[in-house]
Write an enzyme that holds these catalytic residues in place. Structure first.
Site, PDB file in Angstrom:
ATOM      1  N   GLU A  81      -7.722  -0.159   6.709  1.00  0.00           N
ATOM      2  CA  GLU A  81      -7.135  -1.411   6.215  1.00  0.00           C
ATOM      3  C   GLU A  81      -5.627  -1.262   6.307  1.00  0.00           C
ATOM      4  O   GLU A  81      -5.073  -0.248   5.894  1.00  0.00           O
ATOM      5  CB  GLU A  81      -7.513  -1.717   4.760  1.00  0.00           C
ATOM      6  N   GLU A  88     -13.238   2.077  -0.374  1.00  0.00           N
ATOM      7  CA  GLU A  88     -12.493   2.249  -1.623  1.00  0.00           C
ATOM      8  C   GLU A  88     -13.420   2.482  -2.818  1.00  0.00           C
ATOM      9  O   GLU A  88     -13.199   1.965  -3.920  1.00  0.00           O
ATOM     10  CB  GLU A  88     -11.597   1.033  -1.877  1.00  0.00           C
TER      11      GLU A  88
END
Length: 856
Positions: free
Chosen positions: A530, A455
């Site tokens: 995720e 991220e």
């Protein structure tokens, strides 16, 4: 197969032999040419010794209580006063002792990790070692490490998660006292989770002759594998730190390696290779051999081998180096998923941060083995090292226990998420850190994907993505490179993902069909890097609400705005069968990041392109800041911080282990205030239908719809005390049962250990679960008595816990409230002690409990 083929065709086909490099005890000079059947302890050079004992520590700058102590000058000098410093053994995390402080940030566990720590050690090296090269290998030090020997600066390694080597040789005194000094600075290191602080991983002293195998100097691959044979290629880098050129001979033999890290039968030999090495230089040489009828490494059968490399000069052995490895084939396809040894394997993974709960960041192999054993029982087959290189022990255990590992480098690149995070290191250190991770880990059979980030703020940067991926590929072209995207559409739209071999998606799968049809990505495998982010507190059940008193209901339906229930992710995986699988956020609760009771602004990053959602979350975050919640650890875990499974554990087990007969009822059945009130009942089972009974009366039989239902729900159950029972069926036959009963009042304490025999090394741990029970031995679910612990005999209490994310009791306390009927005490034997010791637990008004632990 060249890497260009990996990226061009619709499937990624990678054959490798890989494994950790571990030390085996040898002769006095560490260069014995024989391989004795002794347990291997550590990677690499044969003469490697733990350097963990007898350090001195002092803390300056920010203190645990919030005050500050000035840092004296010249603490690196041998004559600096350290007589009043604390004596300790490594690994050491100076922050885990607390105290927890309400004013500190929840995202880093409300623990005082920021400060300046100095470590010093006085030691001698025998005169007989003069002429050798002597190194210190640090498995990890948090953070901004600077190292001196005898007052002379040796070097630095700022990134606290990476392993590194320091050369003592230029400044070392033989047969005389030496002083090594290490300065760590976490005041200039910020994190989104609890990072720990200190020399929190092992340190090793490595002694070699001037001509030796370089640090992480072997690299093993297999160009070809079949059931009949495997072609084994080893590349060896040799260093010559001597003053003249030498002609060296390199000989490598291959042995089987058992589950206890003991070598066995020799199965292959490489032909000796002669090389000339100039003074002060290194050379790279490669050899090839064949292992007949290879036993492949697999998650079902983690077979391994050991390569022993012997270096000789003028007929004398000068170095011995050990490289455990495994033979396995991995293949990634965009249509048929992931293949391990030609068998499709769905990735059933969990993300995990590096802390070990009550132990903090200080690594302990027995604690880590316990975690992995729990995950294995659930059906987990893969681990994501979120979001940094792991301790070496994690990969060694993954190799031994049969886990696949997504090995991750960074949480940010050039644009930071905090003022003092990796953004300050990126320009100077990103290439060094990536190479260090790959060189250390590329021989592990468990490692099957490299990840360059999570991220990151620069995830749309095409050139940066390609640059980092190419660094990794140059060092290891045998595995795919990925990245975890919380802006997967943005990364795909700009073309950054073109530079990757696997697309890692965090949560947002909405446009997956579109990307599967895009010519740029139609042949690129996609993996849920995720997923879910479901949150819960073990044993807490709320009706008509999800959040209460800083806890979260355990009905497994609560999640942040970017997340989803486990069931919904299972449905997503079923909808897109071409996905490789998923990594759930997270396997275990961890210190820090107590979403939703968290003012962590990085939560906003998941909605950077959704102004309405971002504004909504900003408002919630502002309310949280005003309330200053007491939460100090996460709620994301499938297992709580103490290692006790939450209900979700059984939901994943029911799906990930479909052939394992199991059924699990929730909630508990102690609800005196809910008599005649509706109390929903959920059942997790690997069966395909089930019938529920309350006090012997059937409440109906329910059937799962394949691909849609992953739990069975009776949402109109009217509570009456007594017995709730479920009978699960599979293919029309009885499959499994579960029963929950209304208990009597708390009457006694019951103790059970995960290991009732441990080593007397002062390191090996036993985890003892304490249950508050009624007179009939049923756990009383809503009981919270204060429990006092004590030891009788040669043992020590290391820590206590209960899994409550709002507890501010120090982990070192010898007393602990039970949390919903359970508590934990972690014990070890005193170093060198023999015999048994007893662990006793007592609580006012309850029958005490005790258990004996043997030492060996």
């Amino acid at each position: 197969m060249k890497h260009s083929k990996v990226r061009t065709y619709s499937k990624i086909l990678l054959f490798t032999i890989v494994g950790p490099m571990l030390m085996i005890a040898c002769g006095k000079d560490g260069n014995s040419g024989s391989l004795e059947a002794q347990r291997i302890q550590r990677m690499g050079s044969a003469d490697s010794q733990l350097f963990d004992n007898d350090w001195l520590f002092s803390r300056f700058g920010l203190q645990a209580d919030g005050t500050s102590v000035a840092e004296p000058e010249n603490l690196q000098l041998p004559e600096a006063s350290d007589s009043s410093w604390r004596k300790l053994d490594l690994p050491h995390d100076w922050a885990i002792e607390g105290p927890f402080r309400i004013e500190l940030k929840g995202e880093t566990g409300k623990l005082p990790y920021q400060g300046i720590g100095w470590y010093r050690k006085h030691f001698t090296v025998p005169a007989e070692d003069e002429g050798k090269q002597v190194y210190l290998d640090f498995d990890g030090a948090m953070a901004n490490a600077k190292i001196w020997l005898n007052g002379k600066y040796m070097g630095t390694w700022p990134y606290g998660y990476n392993s590194f080597r320091m050369d003592l040789t230029p400044f070392l005194k033989f047969d005389a006292e030496n002083v090594v000094a290490v300065r760590l600075d976490t005041e200039k290191w910020q994190s989104r989770w609890y990072p720990g602080a200190g020399i929190y991983r092992h340190v090793w002293m490595v002694k070699t002759n001037p001509v030796h195998v370089a640090h992480w100097g072997t690299y093993i691959t297999t160009p070809e594998i079949s059931d009949a044979s495997a072609t084994v290629k080893i590349e060896v880098i040799l260093d010559n730190q001597g003053k003249s050129a030498v002609d060296a001979t390199v000989q490598t033999q291959v042995f089987e390696l058992d589950l206890n890290n003991k070598p066995g039968t020799k199965v292959a030999s490489f032909d000796p290779t002669k090389v000339k090495i100039e003074a002060g230089r290194n050379v790279n040489t490669s050899m090839q051999t064949v292992v007949k009828n290879p036993k492949r490494w697999d998650i079902l059968s983690p077979n391994r081998y050991l390569a022993q490399t012997i270096v000789s000069v003028d007929g004398k052995v000068v170095d011995t180096y050990h490289t455990p490895f495994g033979i396995r084939a991995i293949e990634f396809t965009s249509r048929n998923g992931f293949l391990l040894n030609d068998r499709r394997v769905e990735i059933q993974g969990t993300c995990n941060h590096h802390d070990l709960g009550a132990l903090g960041a200080a690594i302990n192999a027995s604690a880590l083995r316990r975690q992995l054993t729990i995950l294995k029982e659930m059906g987990c087959n893969s681990l994501r090292t979120s979001h940094n290189p792991p301790a070496p022990e994690l990969l060694e255990l993954a190799d031994q226990m049969g886990f696949l590992v997504w090995d991750e480098a960074f949480d940010c690149w050039k644009k930071g998420k905090r003022t003092w995070d990796y953004n300050k290191l990126y320009d100077e250190w990103h290439e060094k850190d990536l190479k260090a991770m790959v060189h250390r880990d590329r021989n592990h059979p468990s490692v099957f994907i490299w990840s360059i980030g999570n991220e990151v703020m620069d995830q749309r940067d095409v050139e940066m993505t390609k640059h980092l991926a190419d660094i990794v590929r140059k060092e290891d072209p045998t595995r795919p490179v990925s990245n975890g995207y919380n802006d997967p559409d943005g990364g795909r739209e700009v073309g950054a993902v073109v530079a990757l071999d696997i697309m890692g998606v965090n949560y947002f799968f909405g446009r997956q069909p579109e990307w599967d049809a895009d010519p740029r990505y139609a042949n690129k495998p996609t993996l849920g890097s995720e997923t879910s982010s479901c949150v819960s507190s073990r044993g807490e059940y709320f009706f008509g609400k999800e959040y209460q008193n800083w806890q979260i209901t355990s009905y497994d339906v609560a999640k942040p705005g970017w997340g989803c229930s486990p069931d919904e992710q299972f449905r997503t995986n079923a909808k897109f069968p071409n996905l490789l699988g998923e990594y759930v956020w997270t396997g275990f609760d961890y210190l820090g990041e107590p979403t939703p009771y968290n003012s962590d602004e990085t939560n906003l990053l998941n909605f950077r392109n959704d102004p309405a959602k971002k504004a909504e979350l900003e408002k919630k975050l502002e309310e949280i800041r005003k309330n200053n919640p007491p939460s100090r650890s996460s709620y994301f875990g499938i297992v709580d911080l103490a290692g006790f499974p939450k209900d979700r554990f059984y939901l994943y087990q029911s799906h990930w282990r479909p052939d394992f007969p199991m059924a699990h009822i929730l909630p508990h059945w102690n609800w005196p205030e809910r008599v005649d009130s509706i109390t929903p009942v959920h059942v997790y089972t690997s069966g395909d239908e089930a019938e529920l009974f309350l006090n012997g009366k059937s409440l109906g039989r329910k059937v799962k719809i394949s691909g849609k239902d992953f739990r069975l729900v009776w949402d109109k159950v009217v509570y009456q005390p007594g017995e709730l029972k479920v009978i699960a069926y599979k293919n029309g036959k009885q499959w499994a049962t579960d029963v929950v009963k209304t208990t009597g009042p708390a009457a006694k304490l019951n103790l059970a250990a995960n290991s009732d025999e441990i080593a007397s090394d002062g390191v090996d741990l036993s985890y003892i679960t304490v249950k508050v029970q009624d007179k009939d031995g049923l756990t009383v679910p809503r009981s919270h008595p204060l429990i006092q612990f004590e030891i009788e005999g040669p043992g020590e209490i290391v820590a206590t816990d209960n899994g409550d994310p709002t507890s501010f009791v120090p982990f070192q306390s010898h007393e602990r409230d039970a949390f919903n009927g359970m508590a934990l005490v972690i014990v070890k034997a005193k170093k060198g002690a023999t015999g048994d010791f007893k662990v006793k637990a007592a609580s006012n008004g309850l029958g005490s409990g005790e258990i004996s632990i043997k030492t060996n």
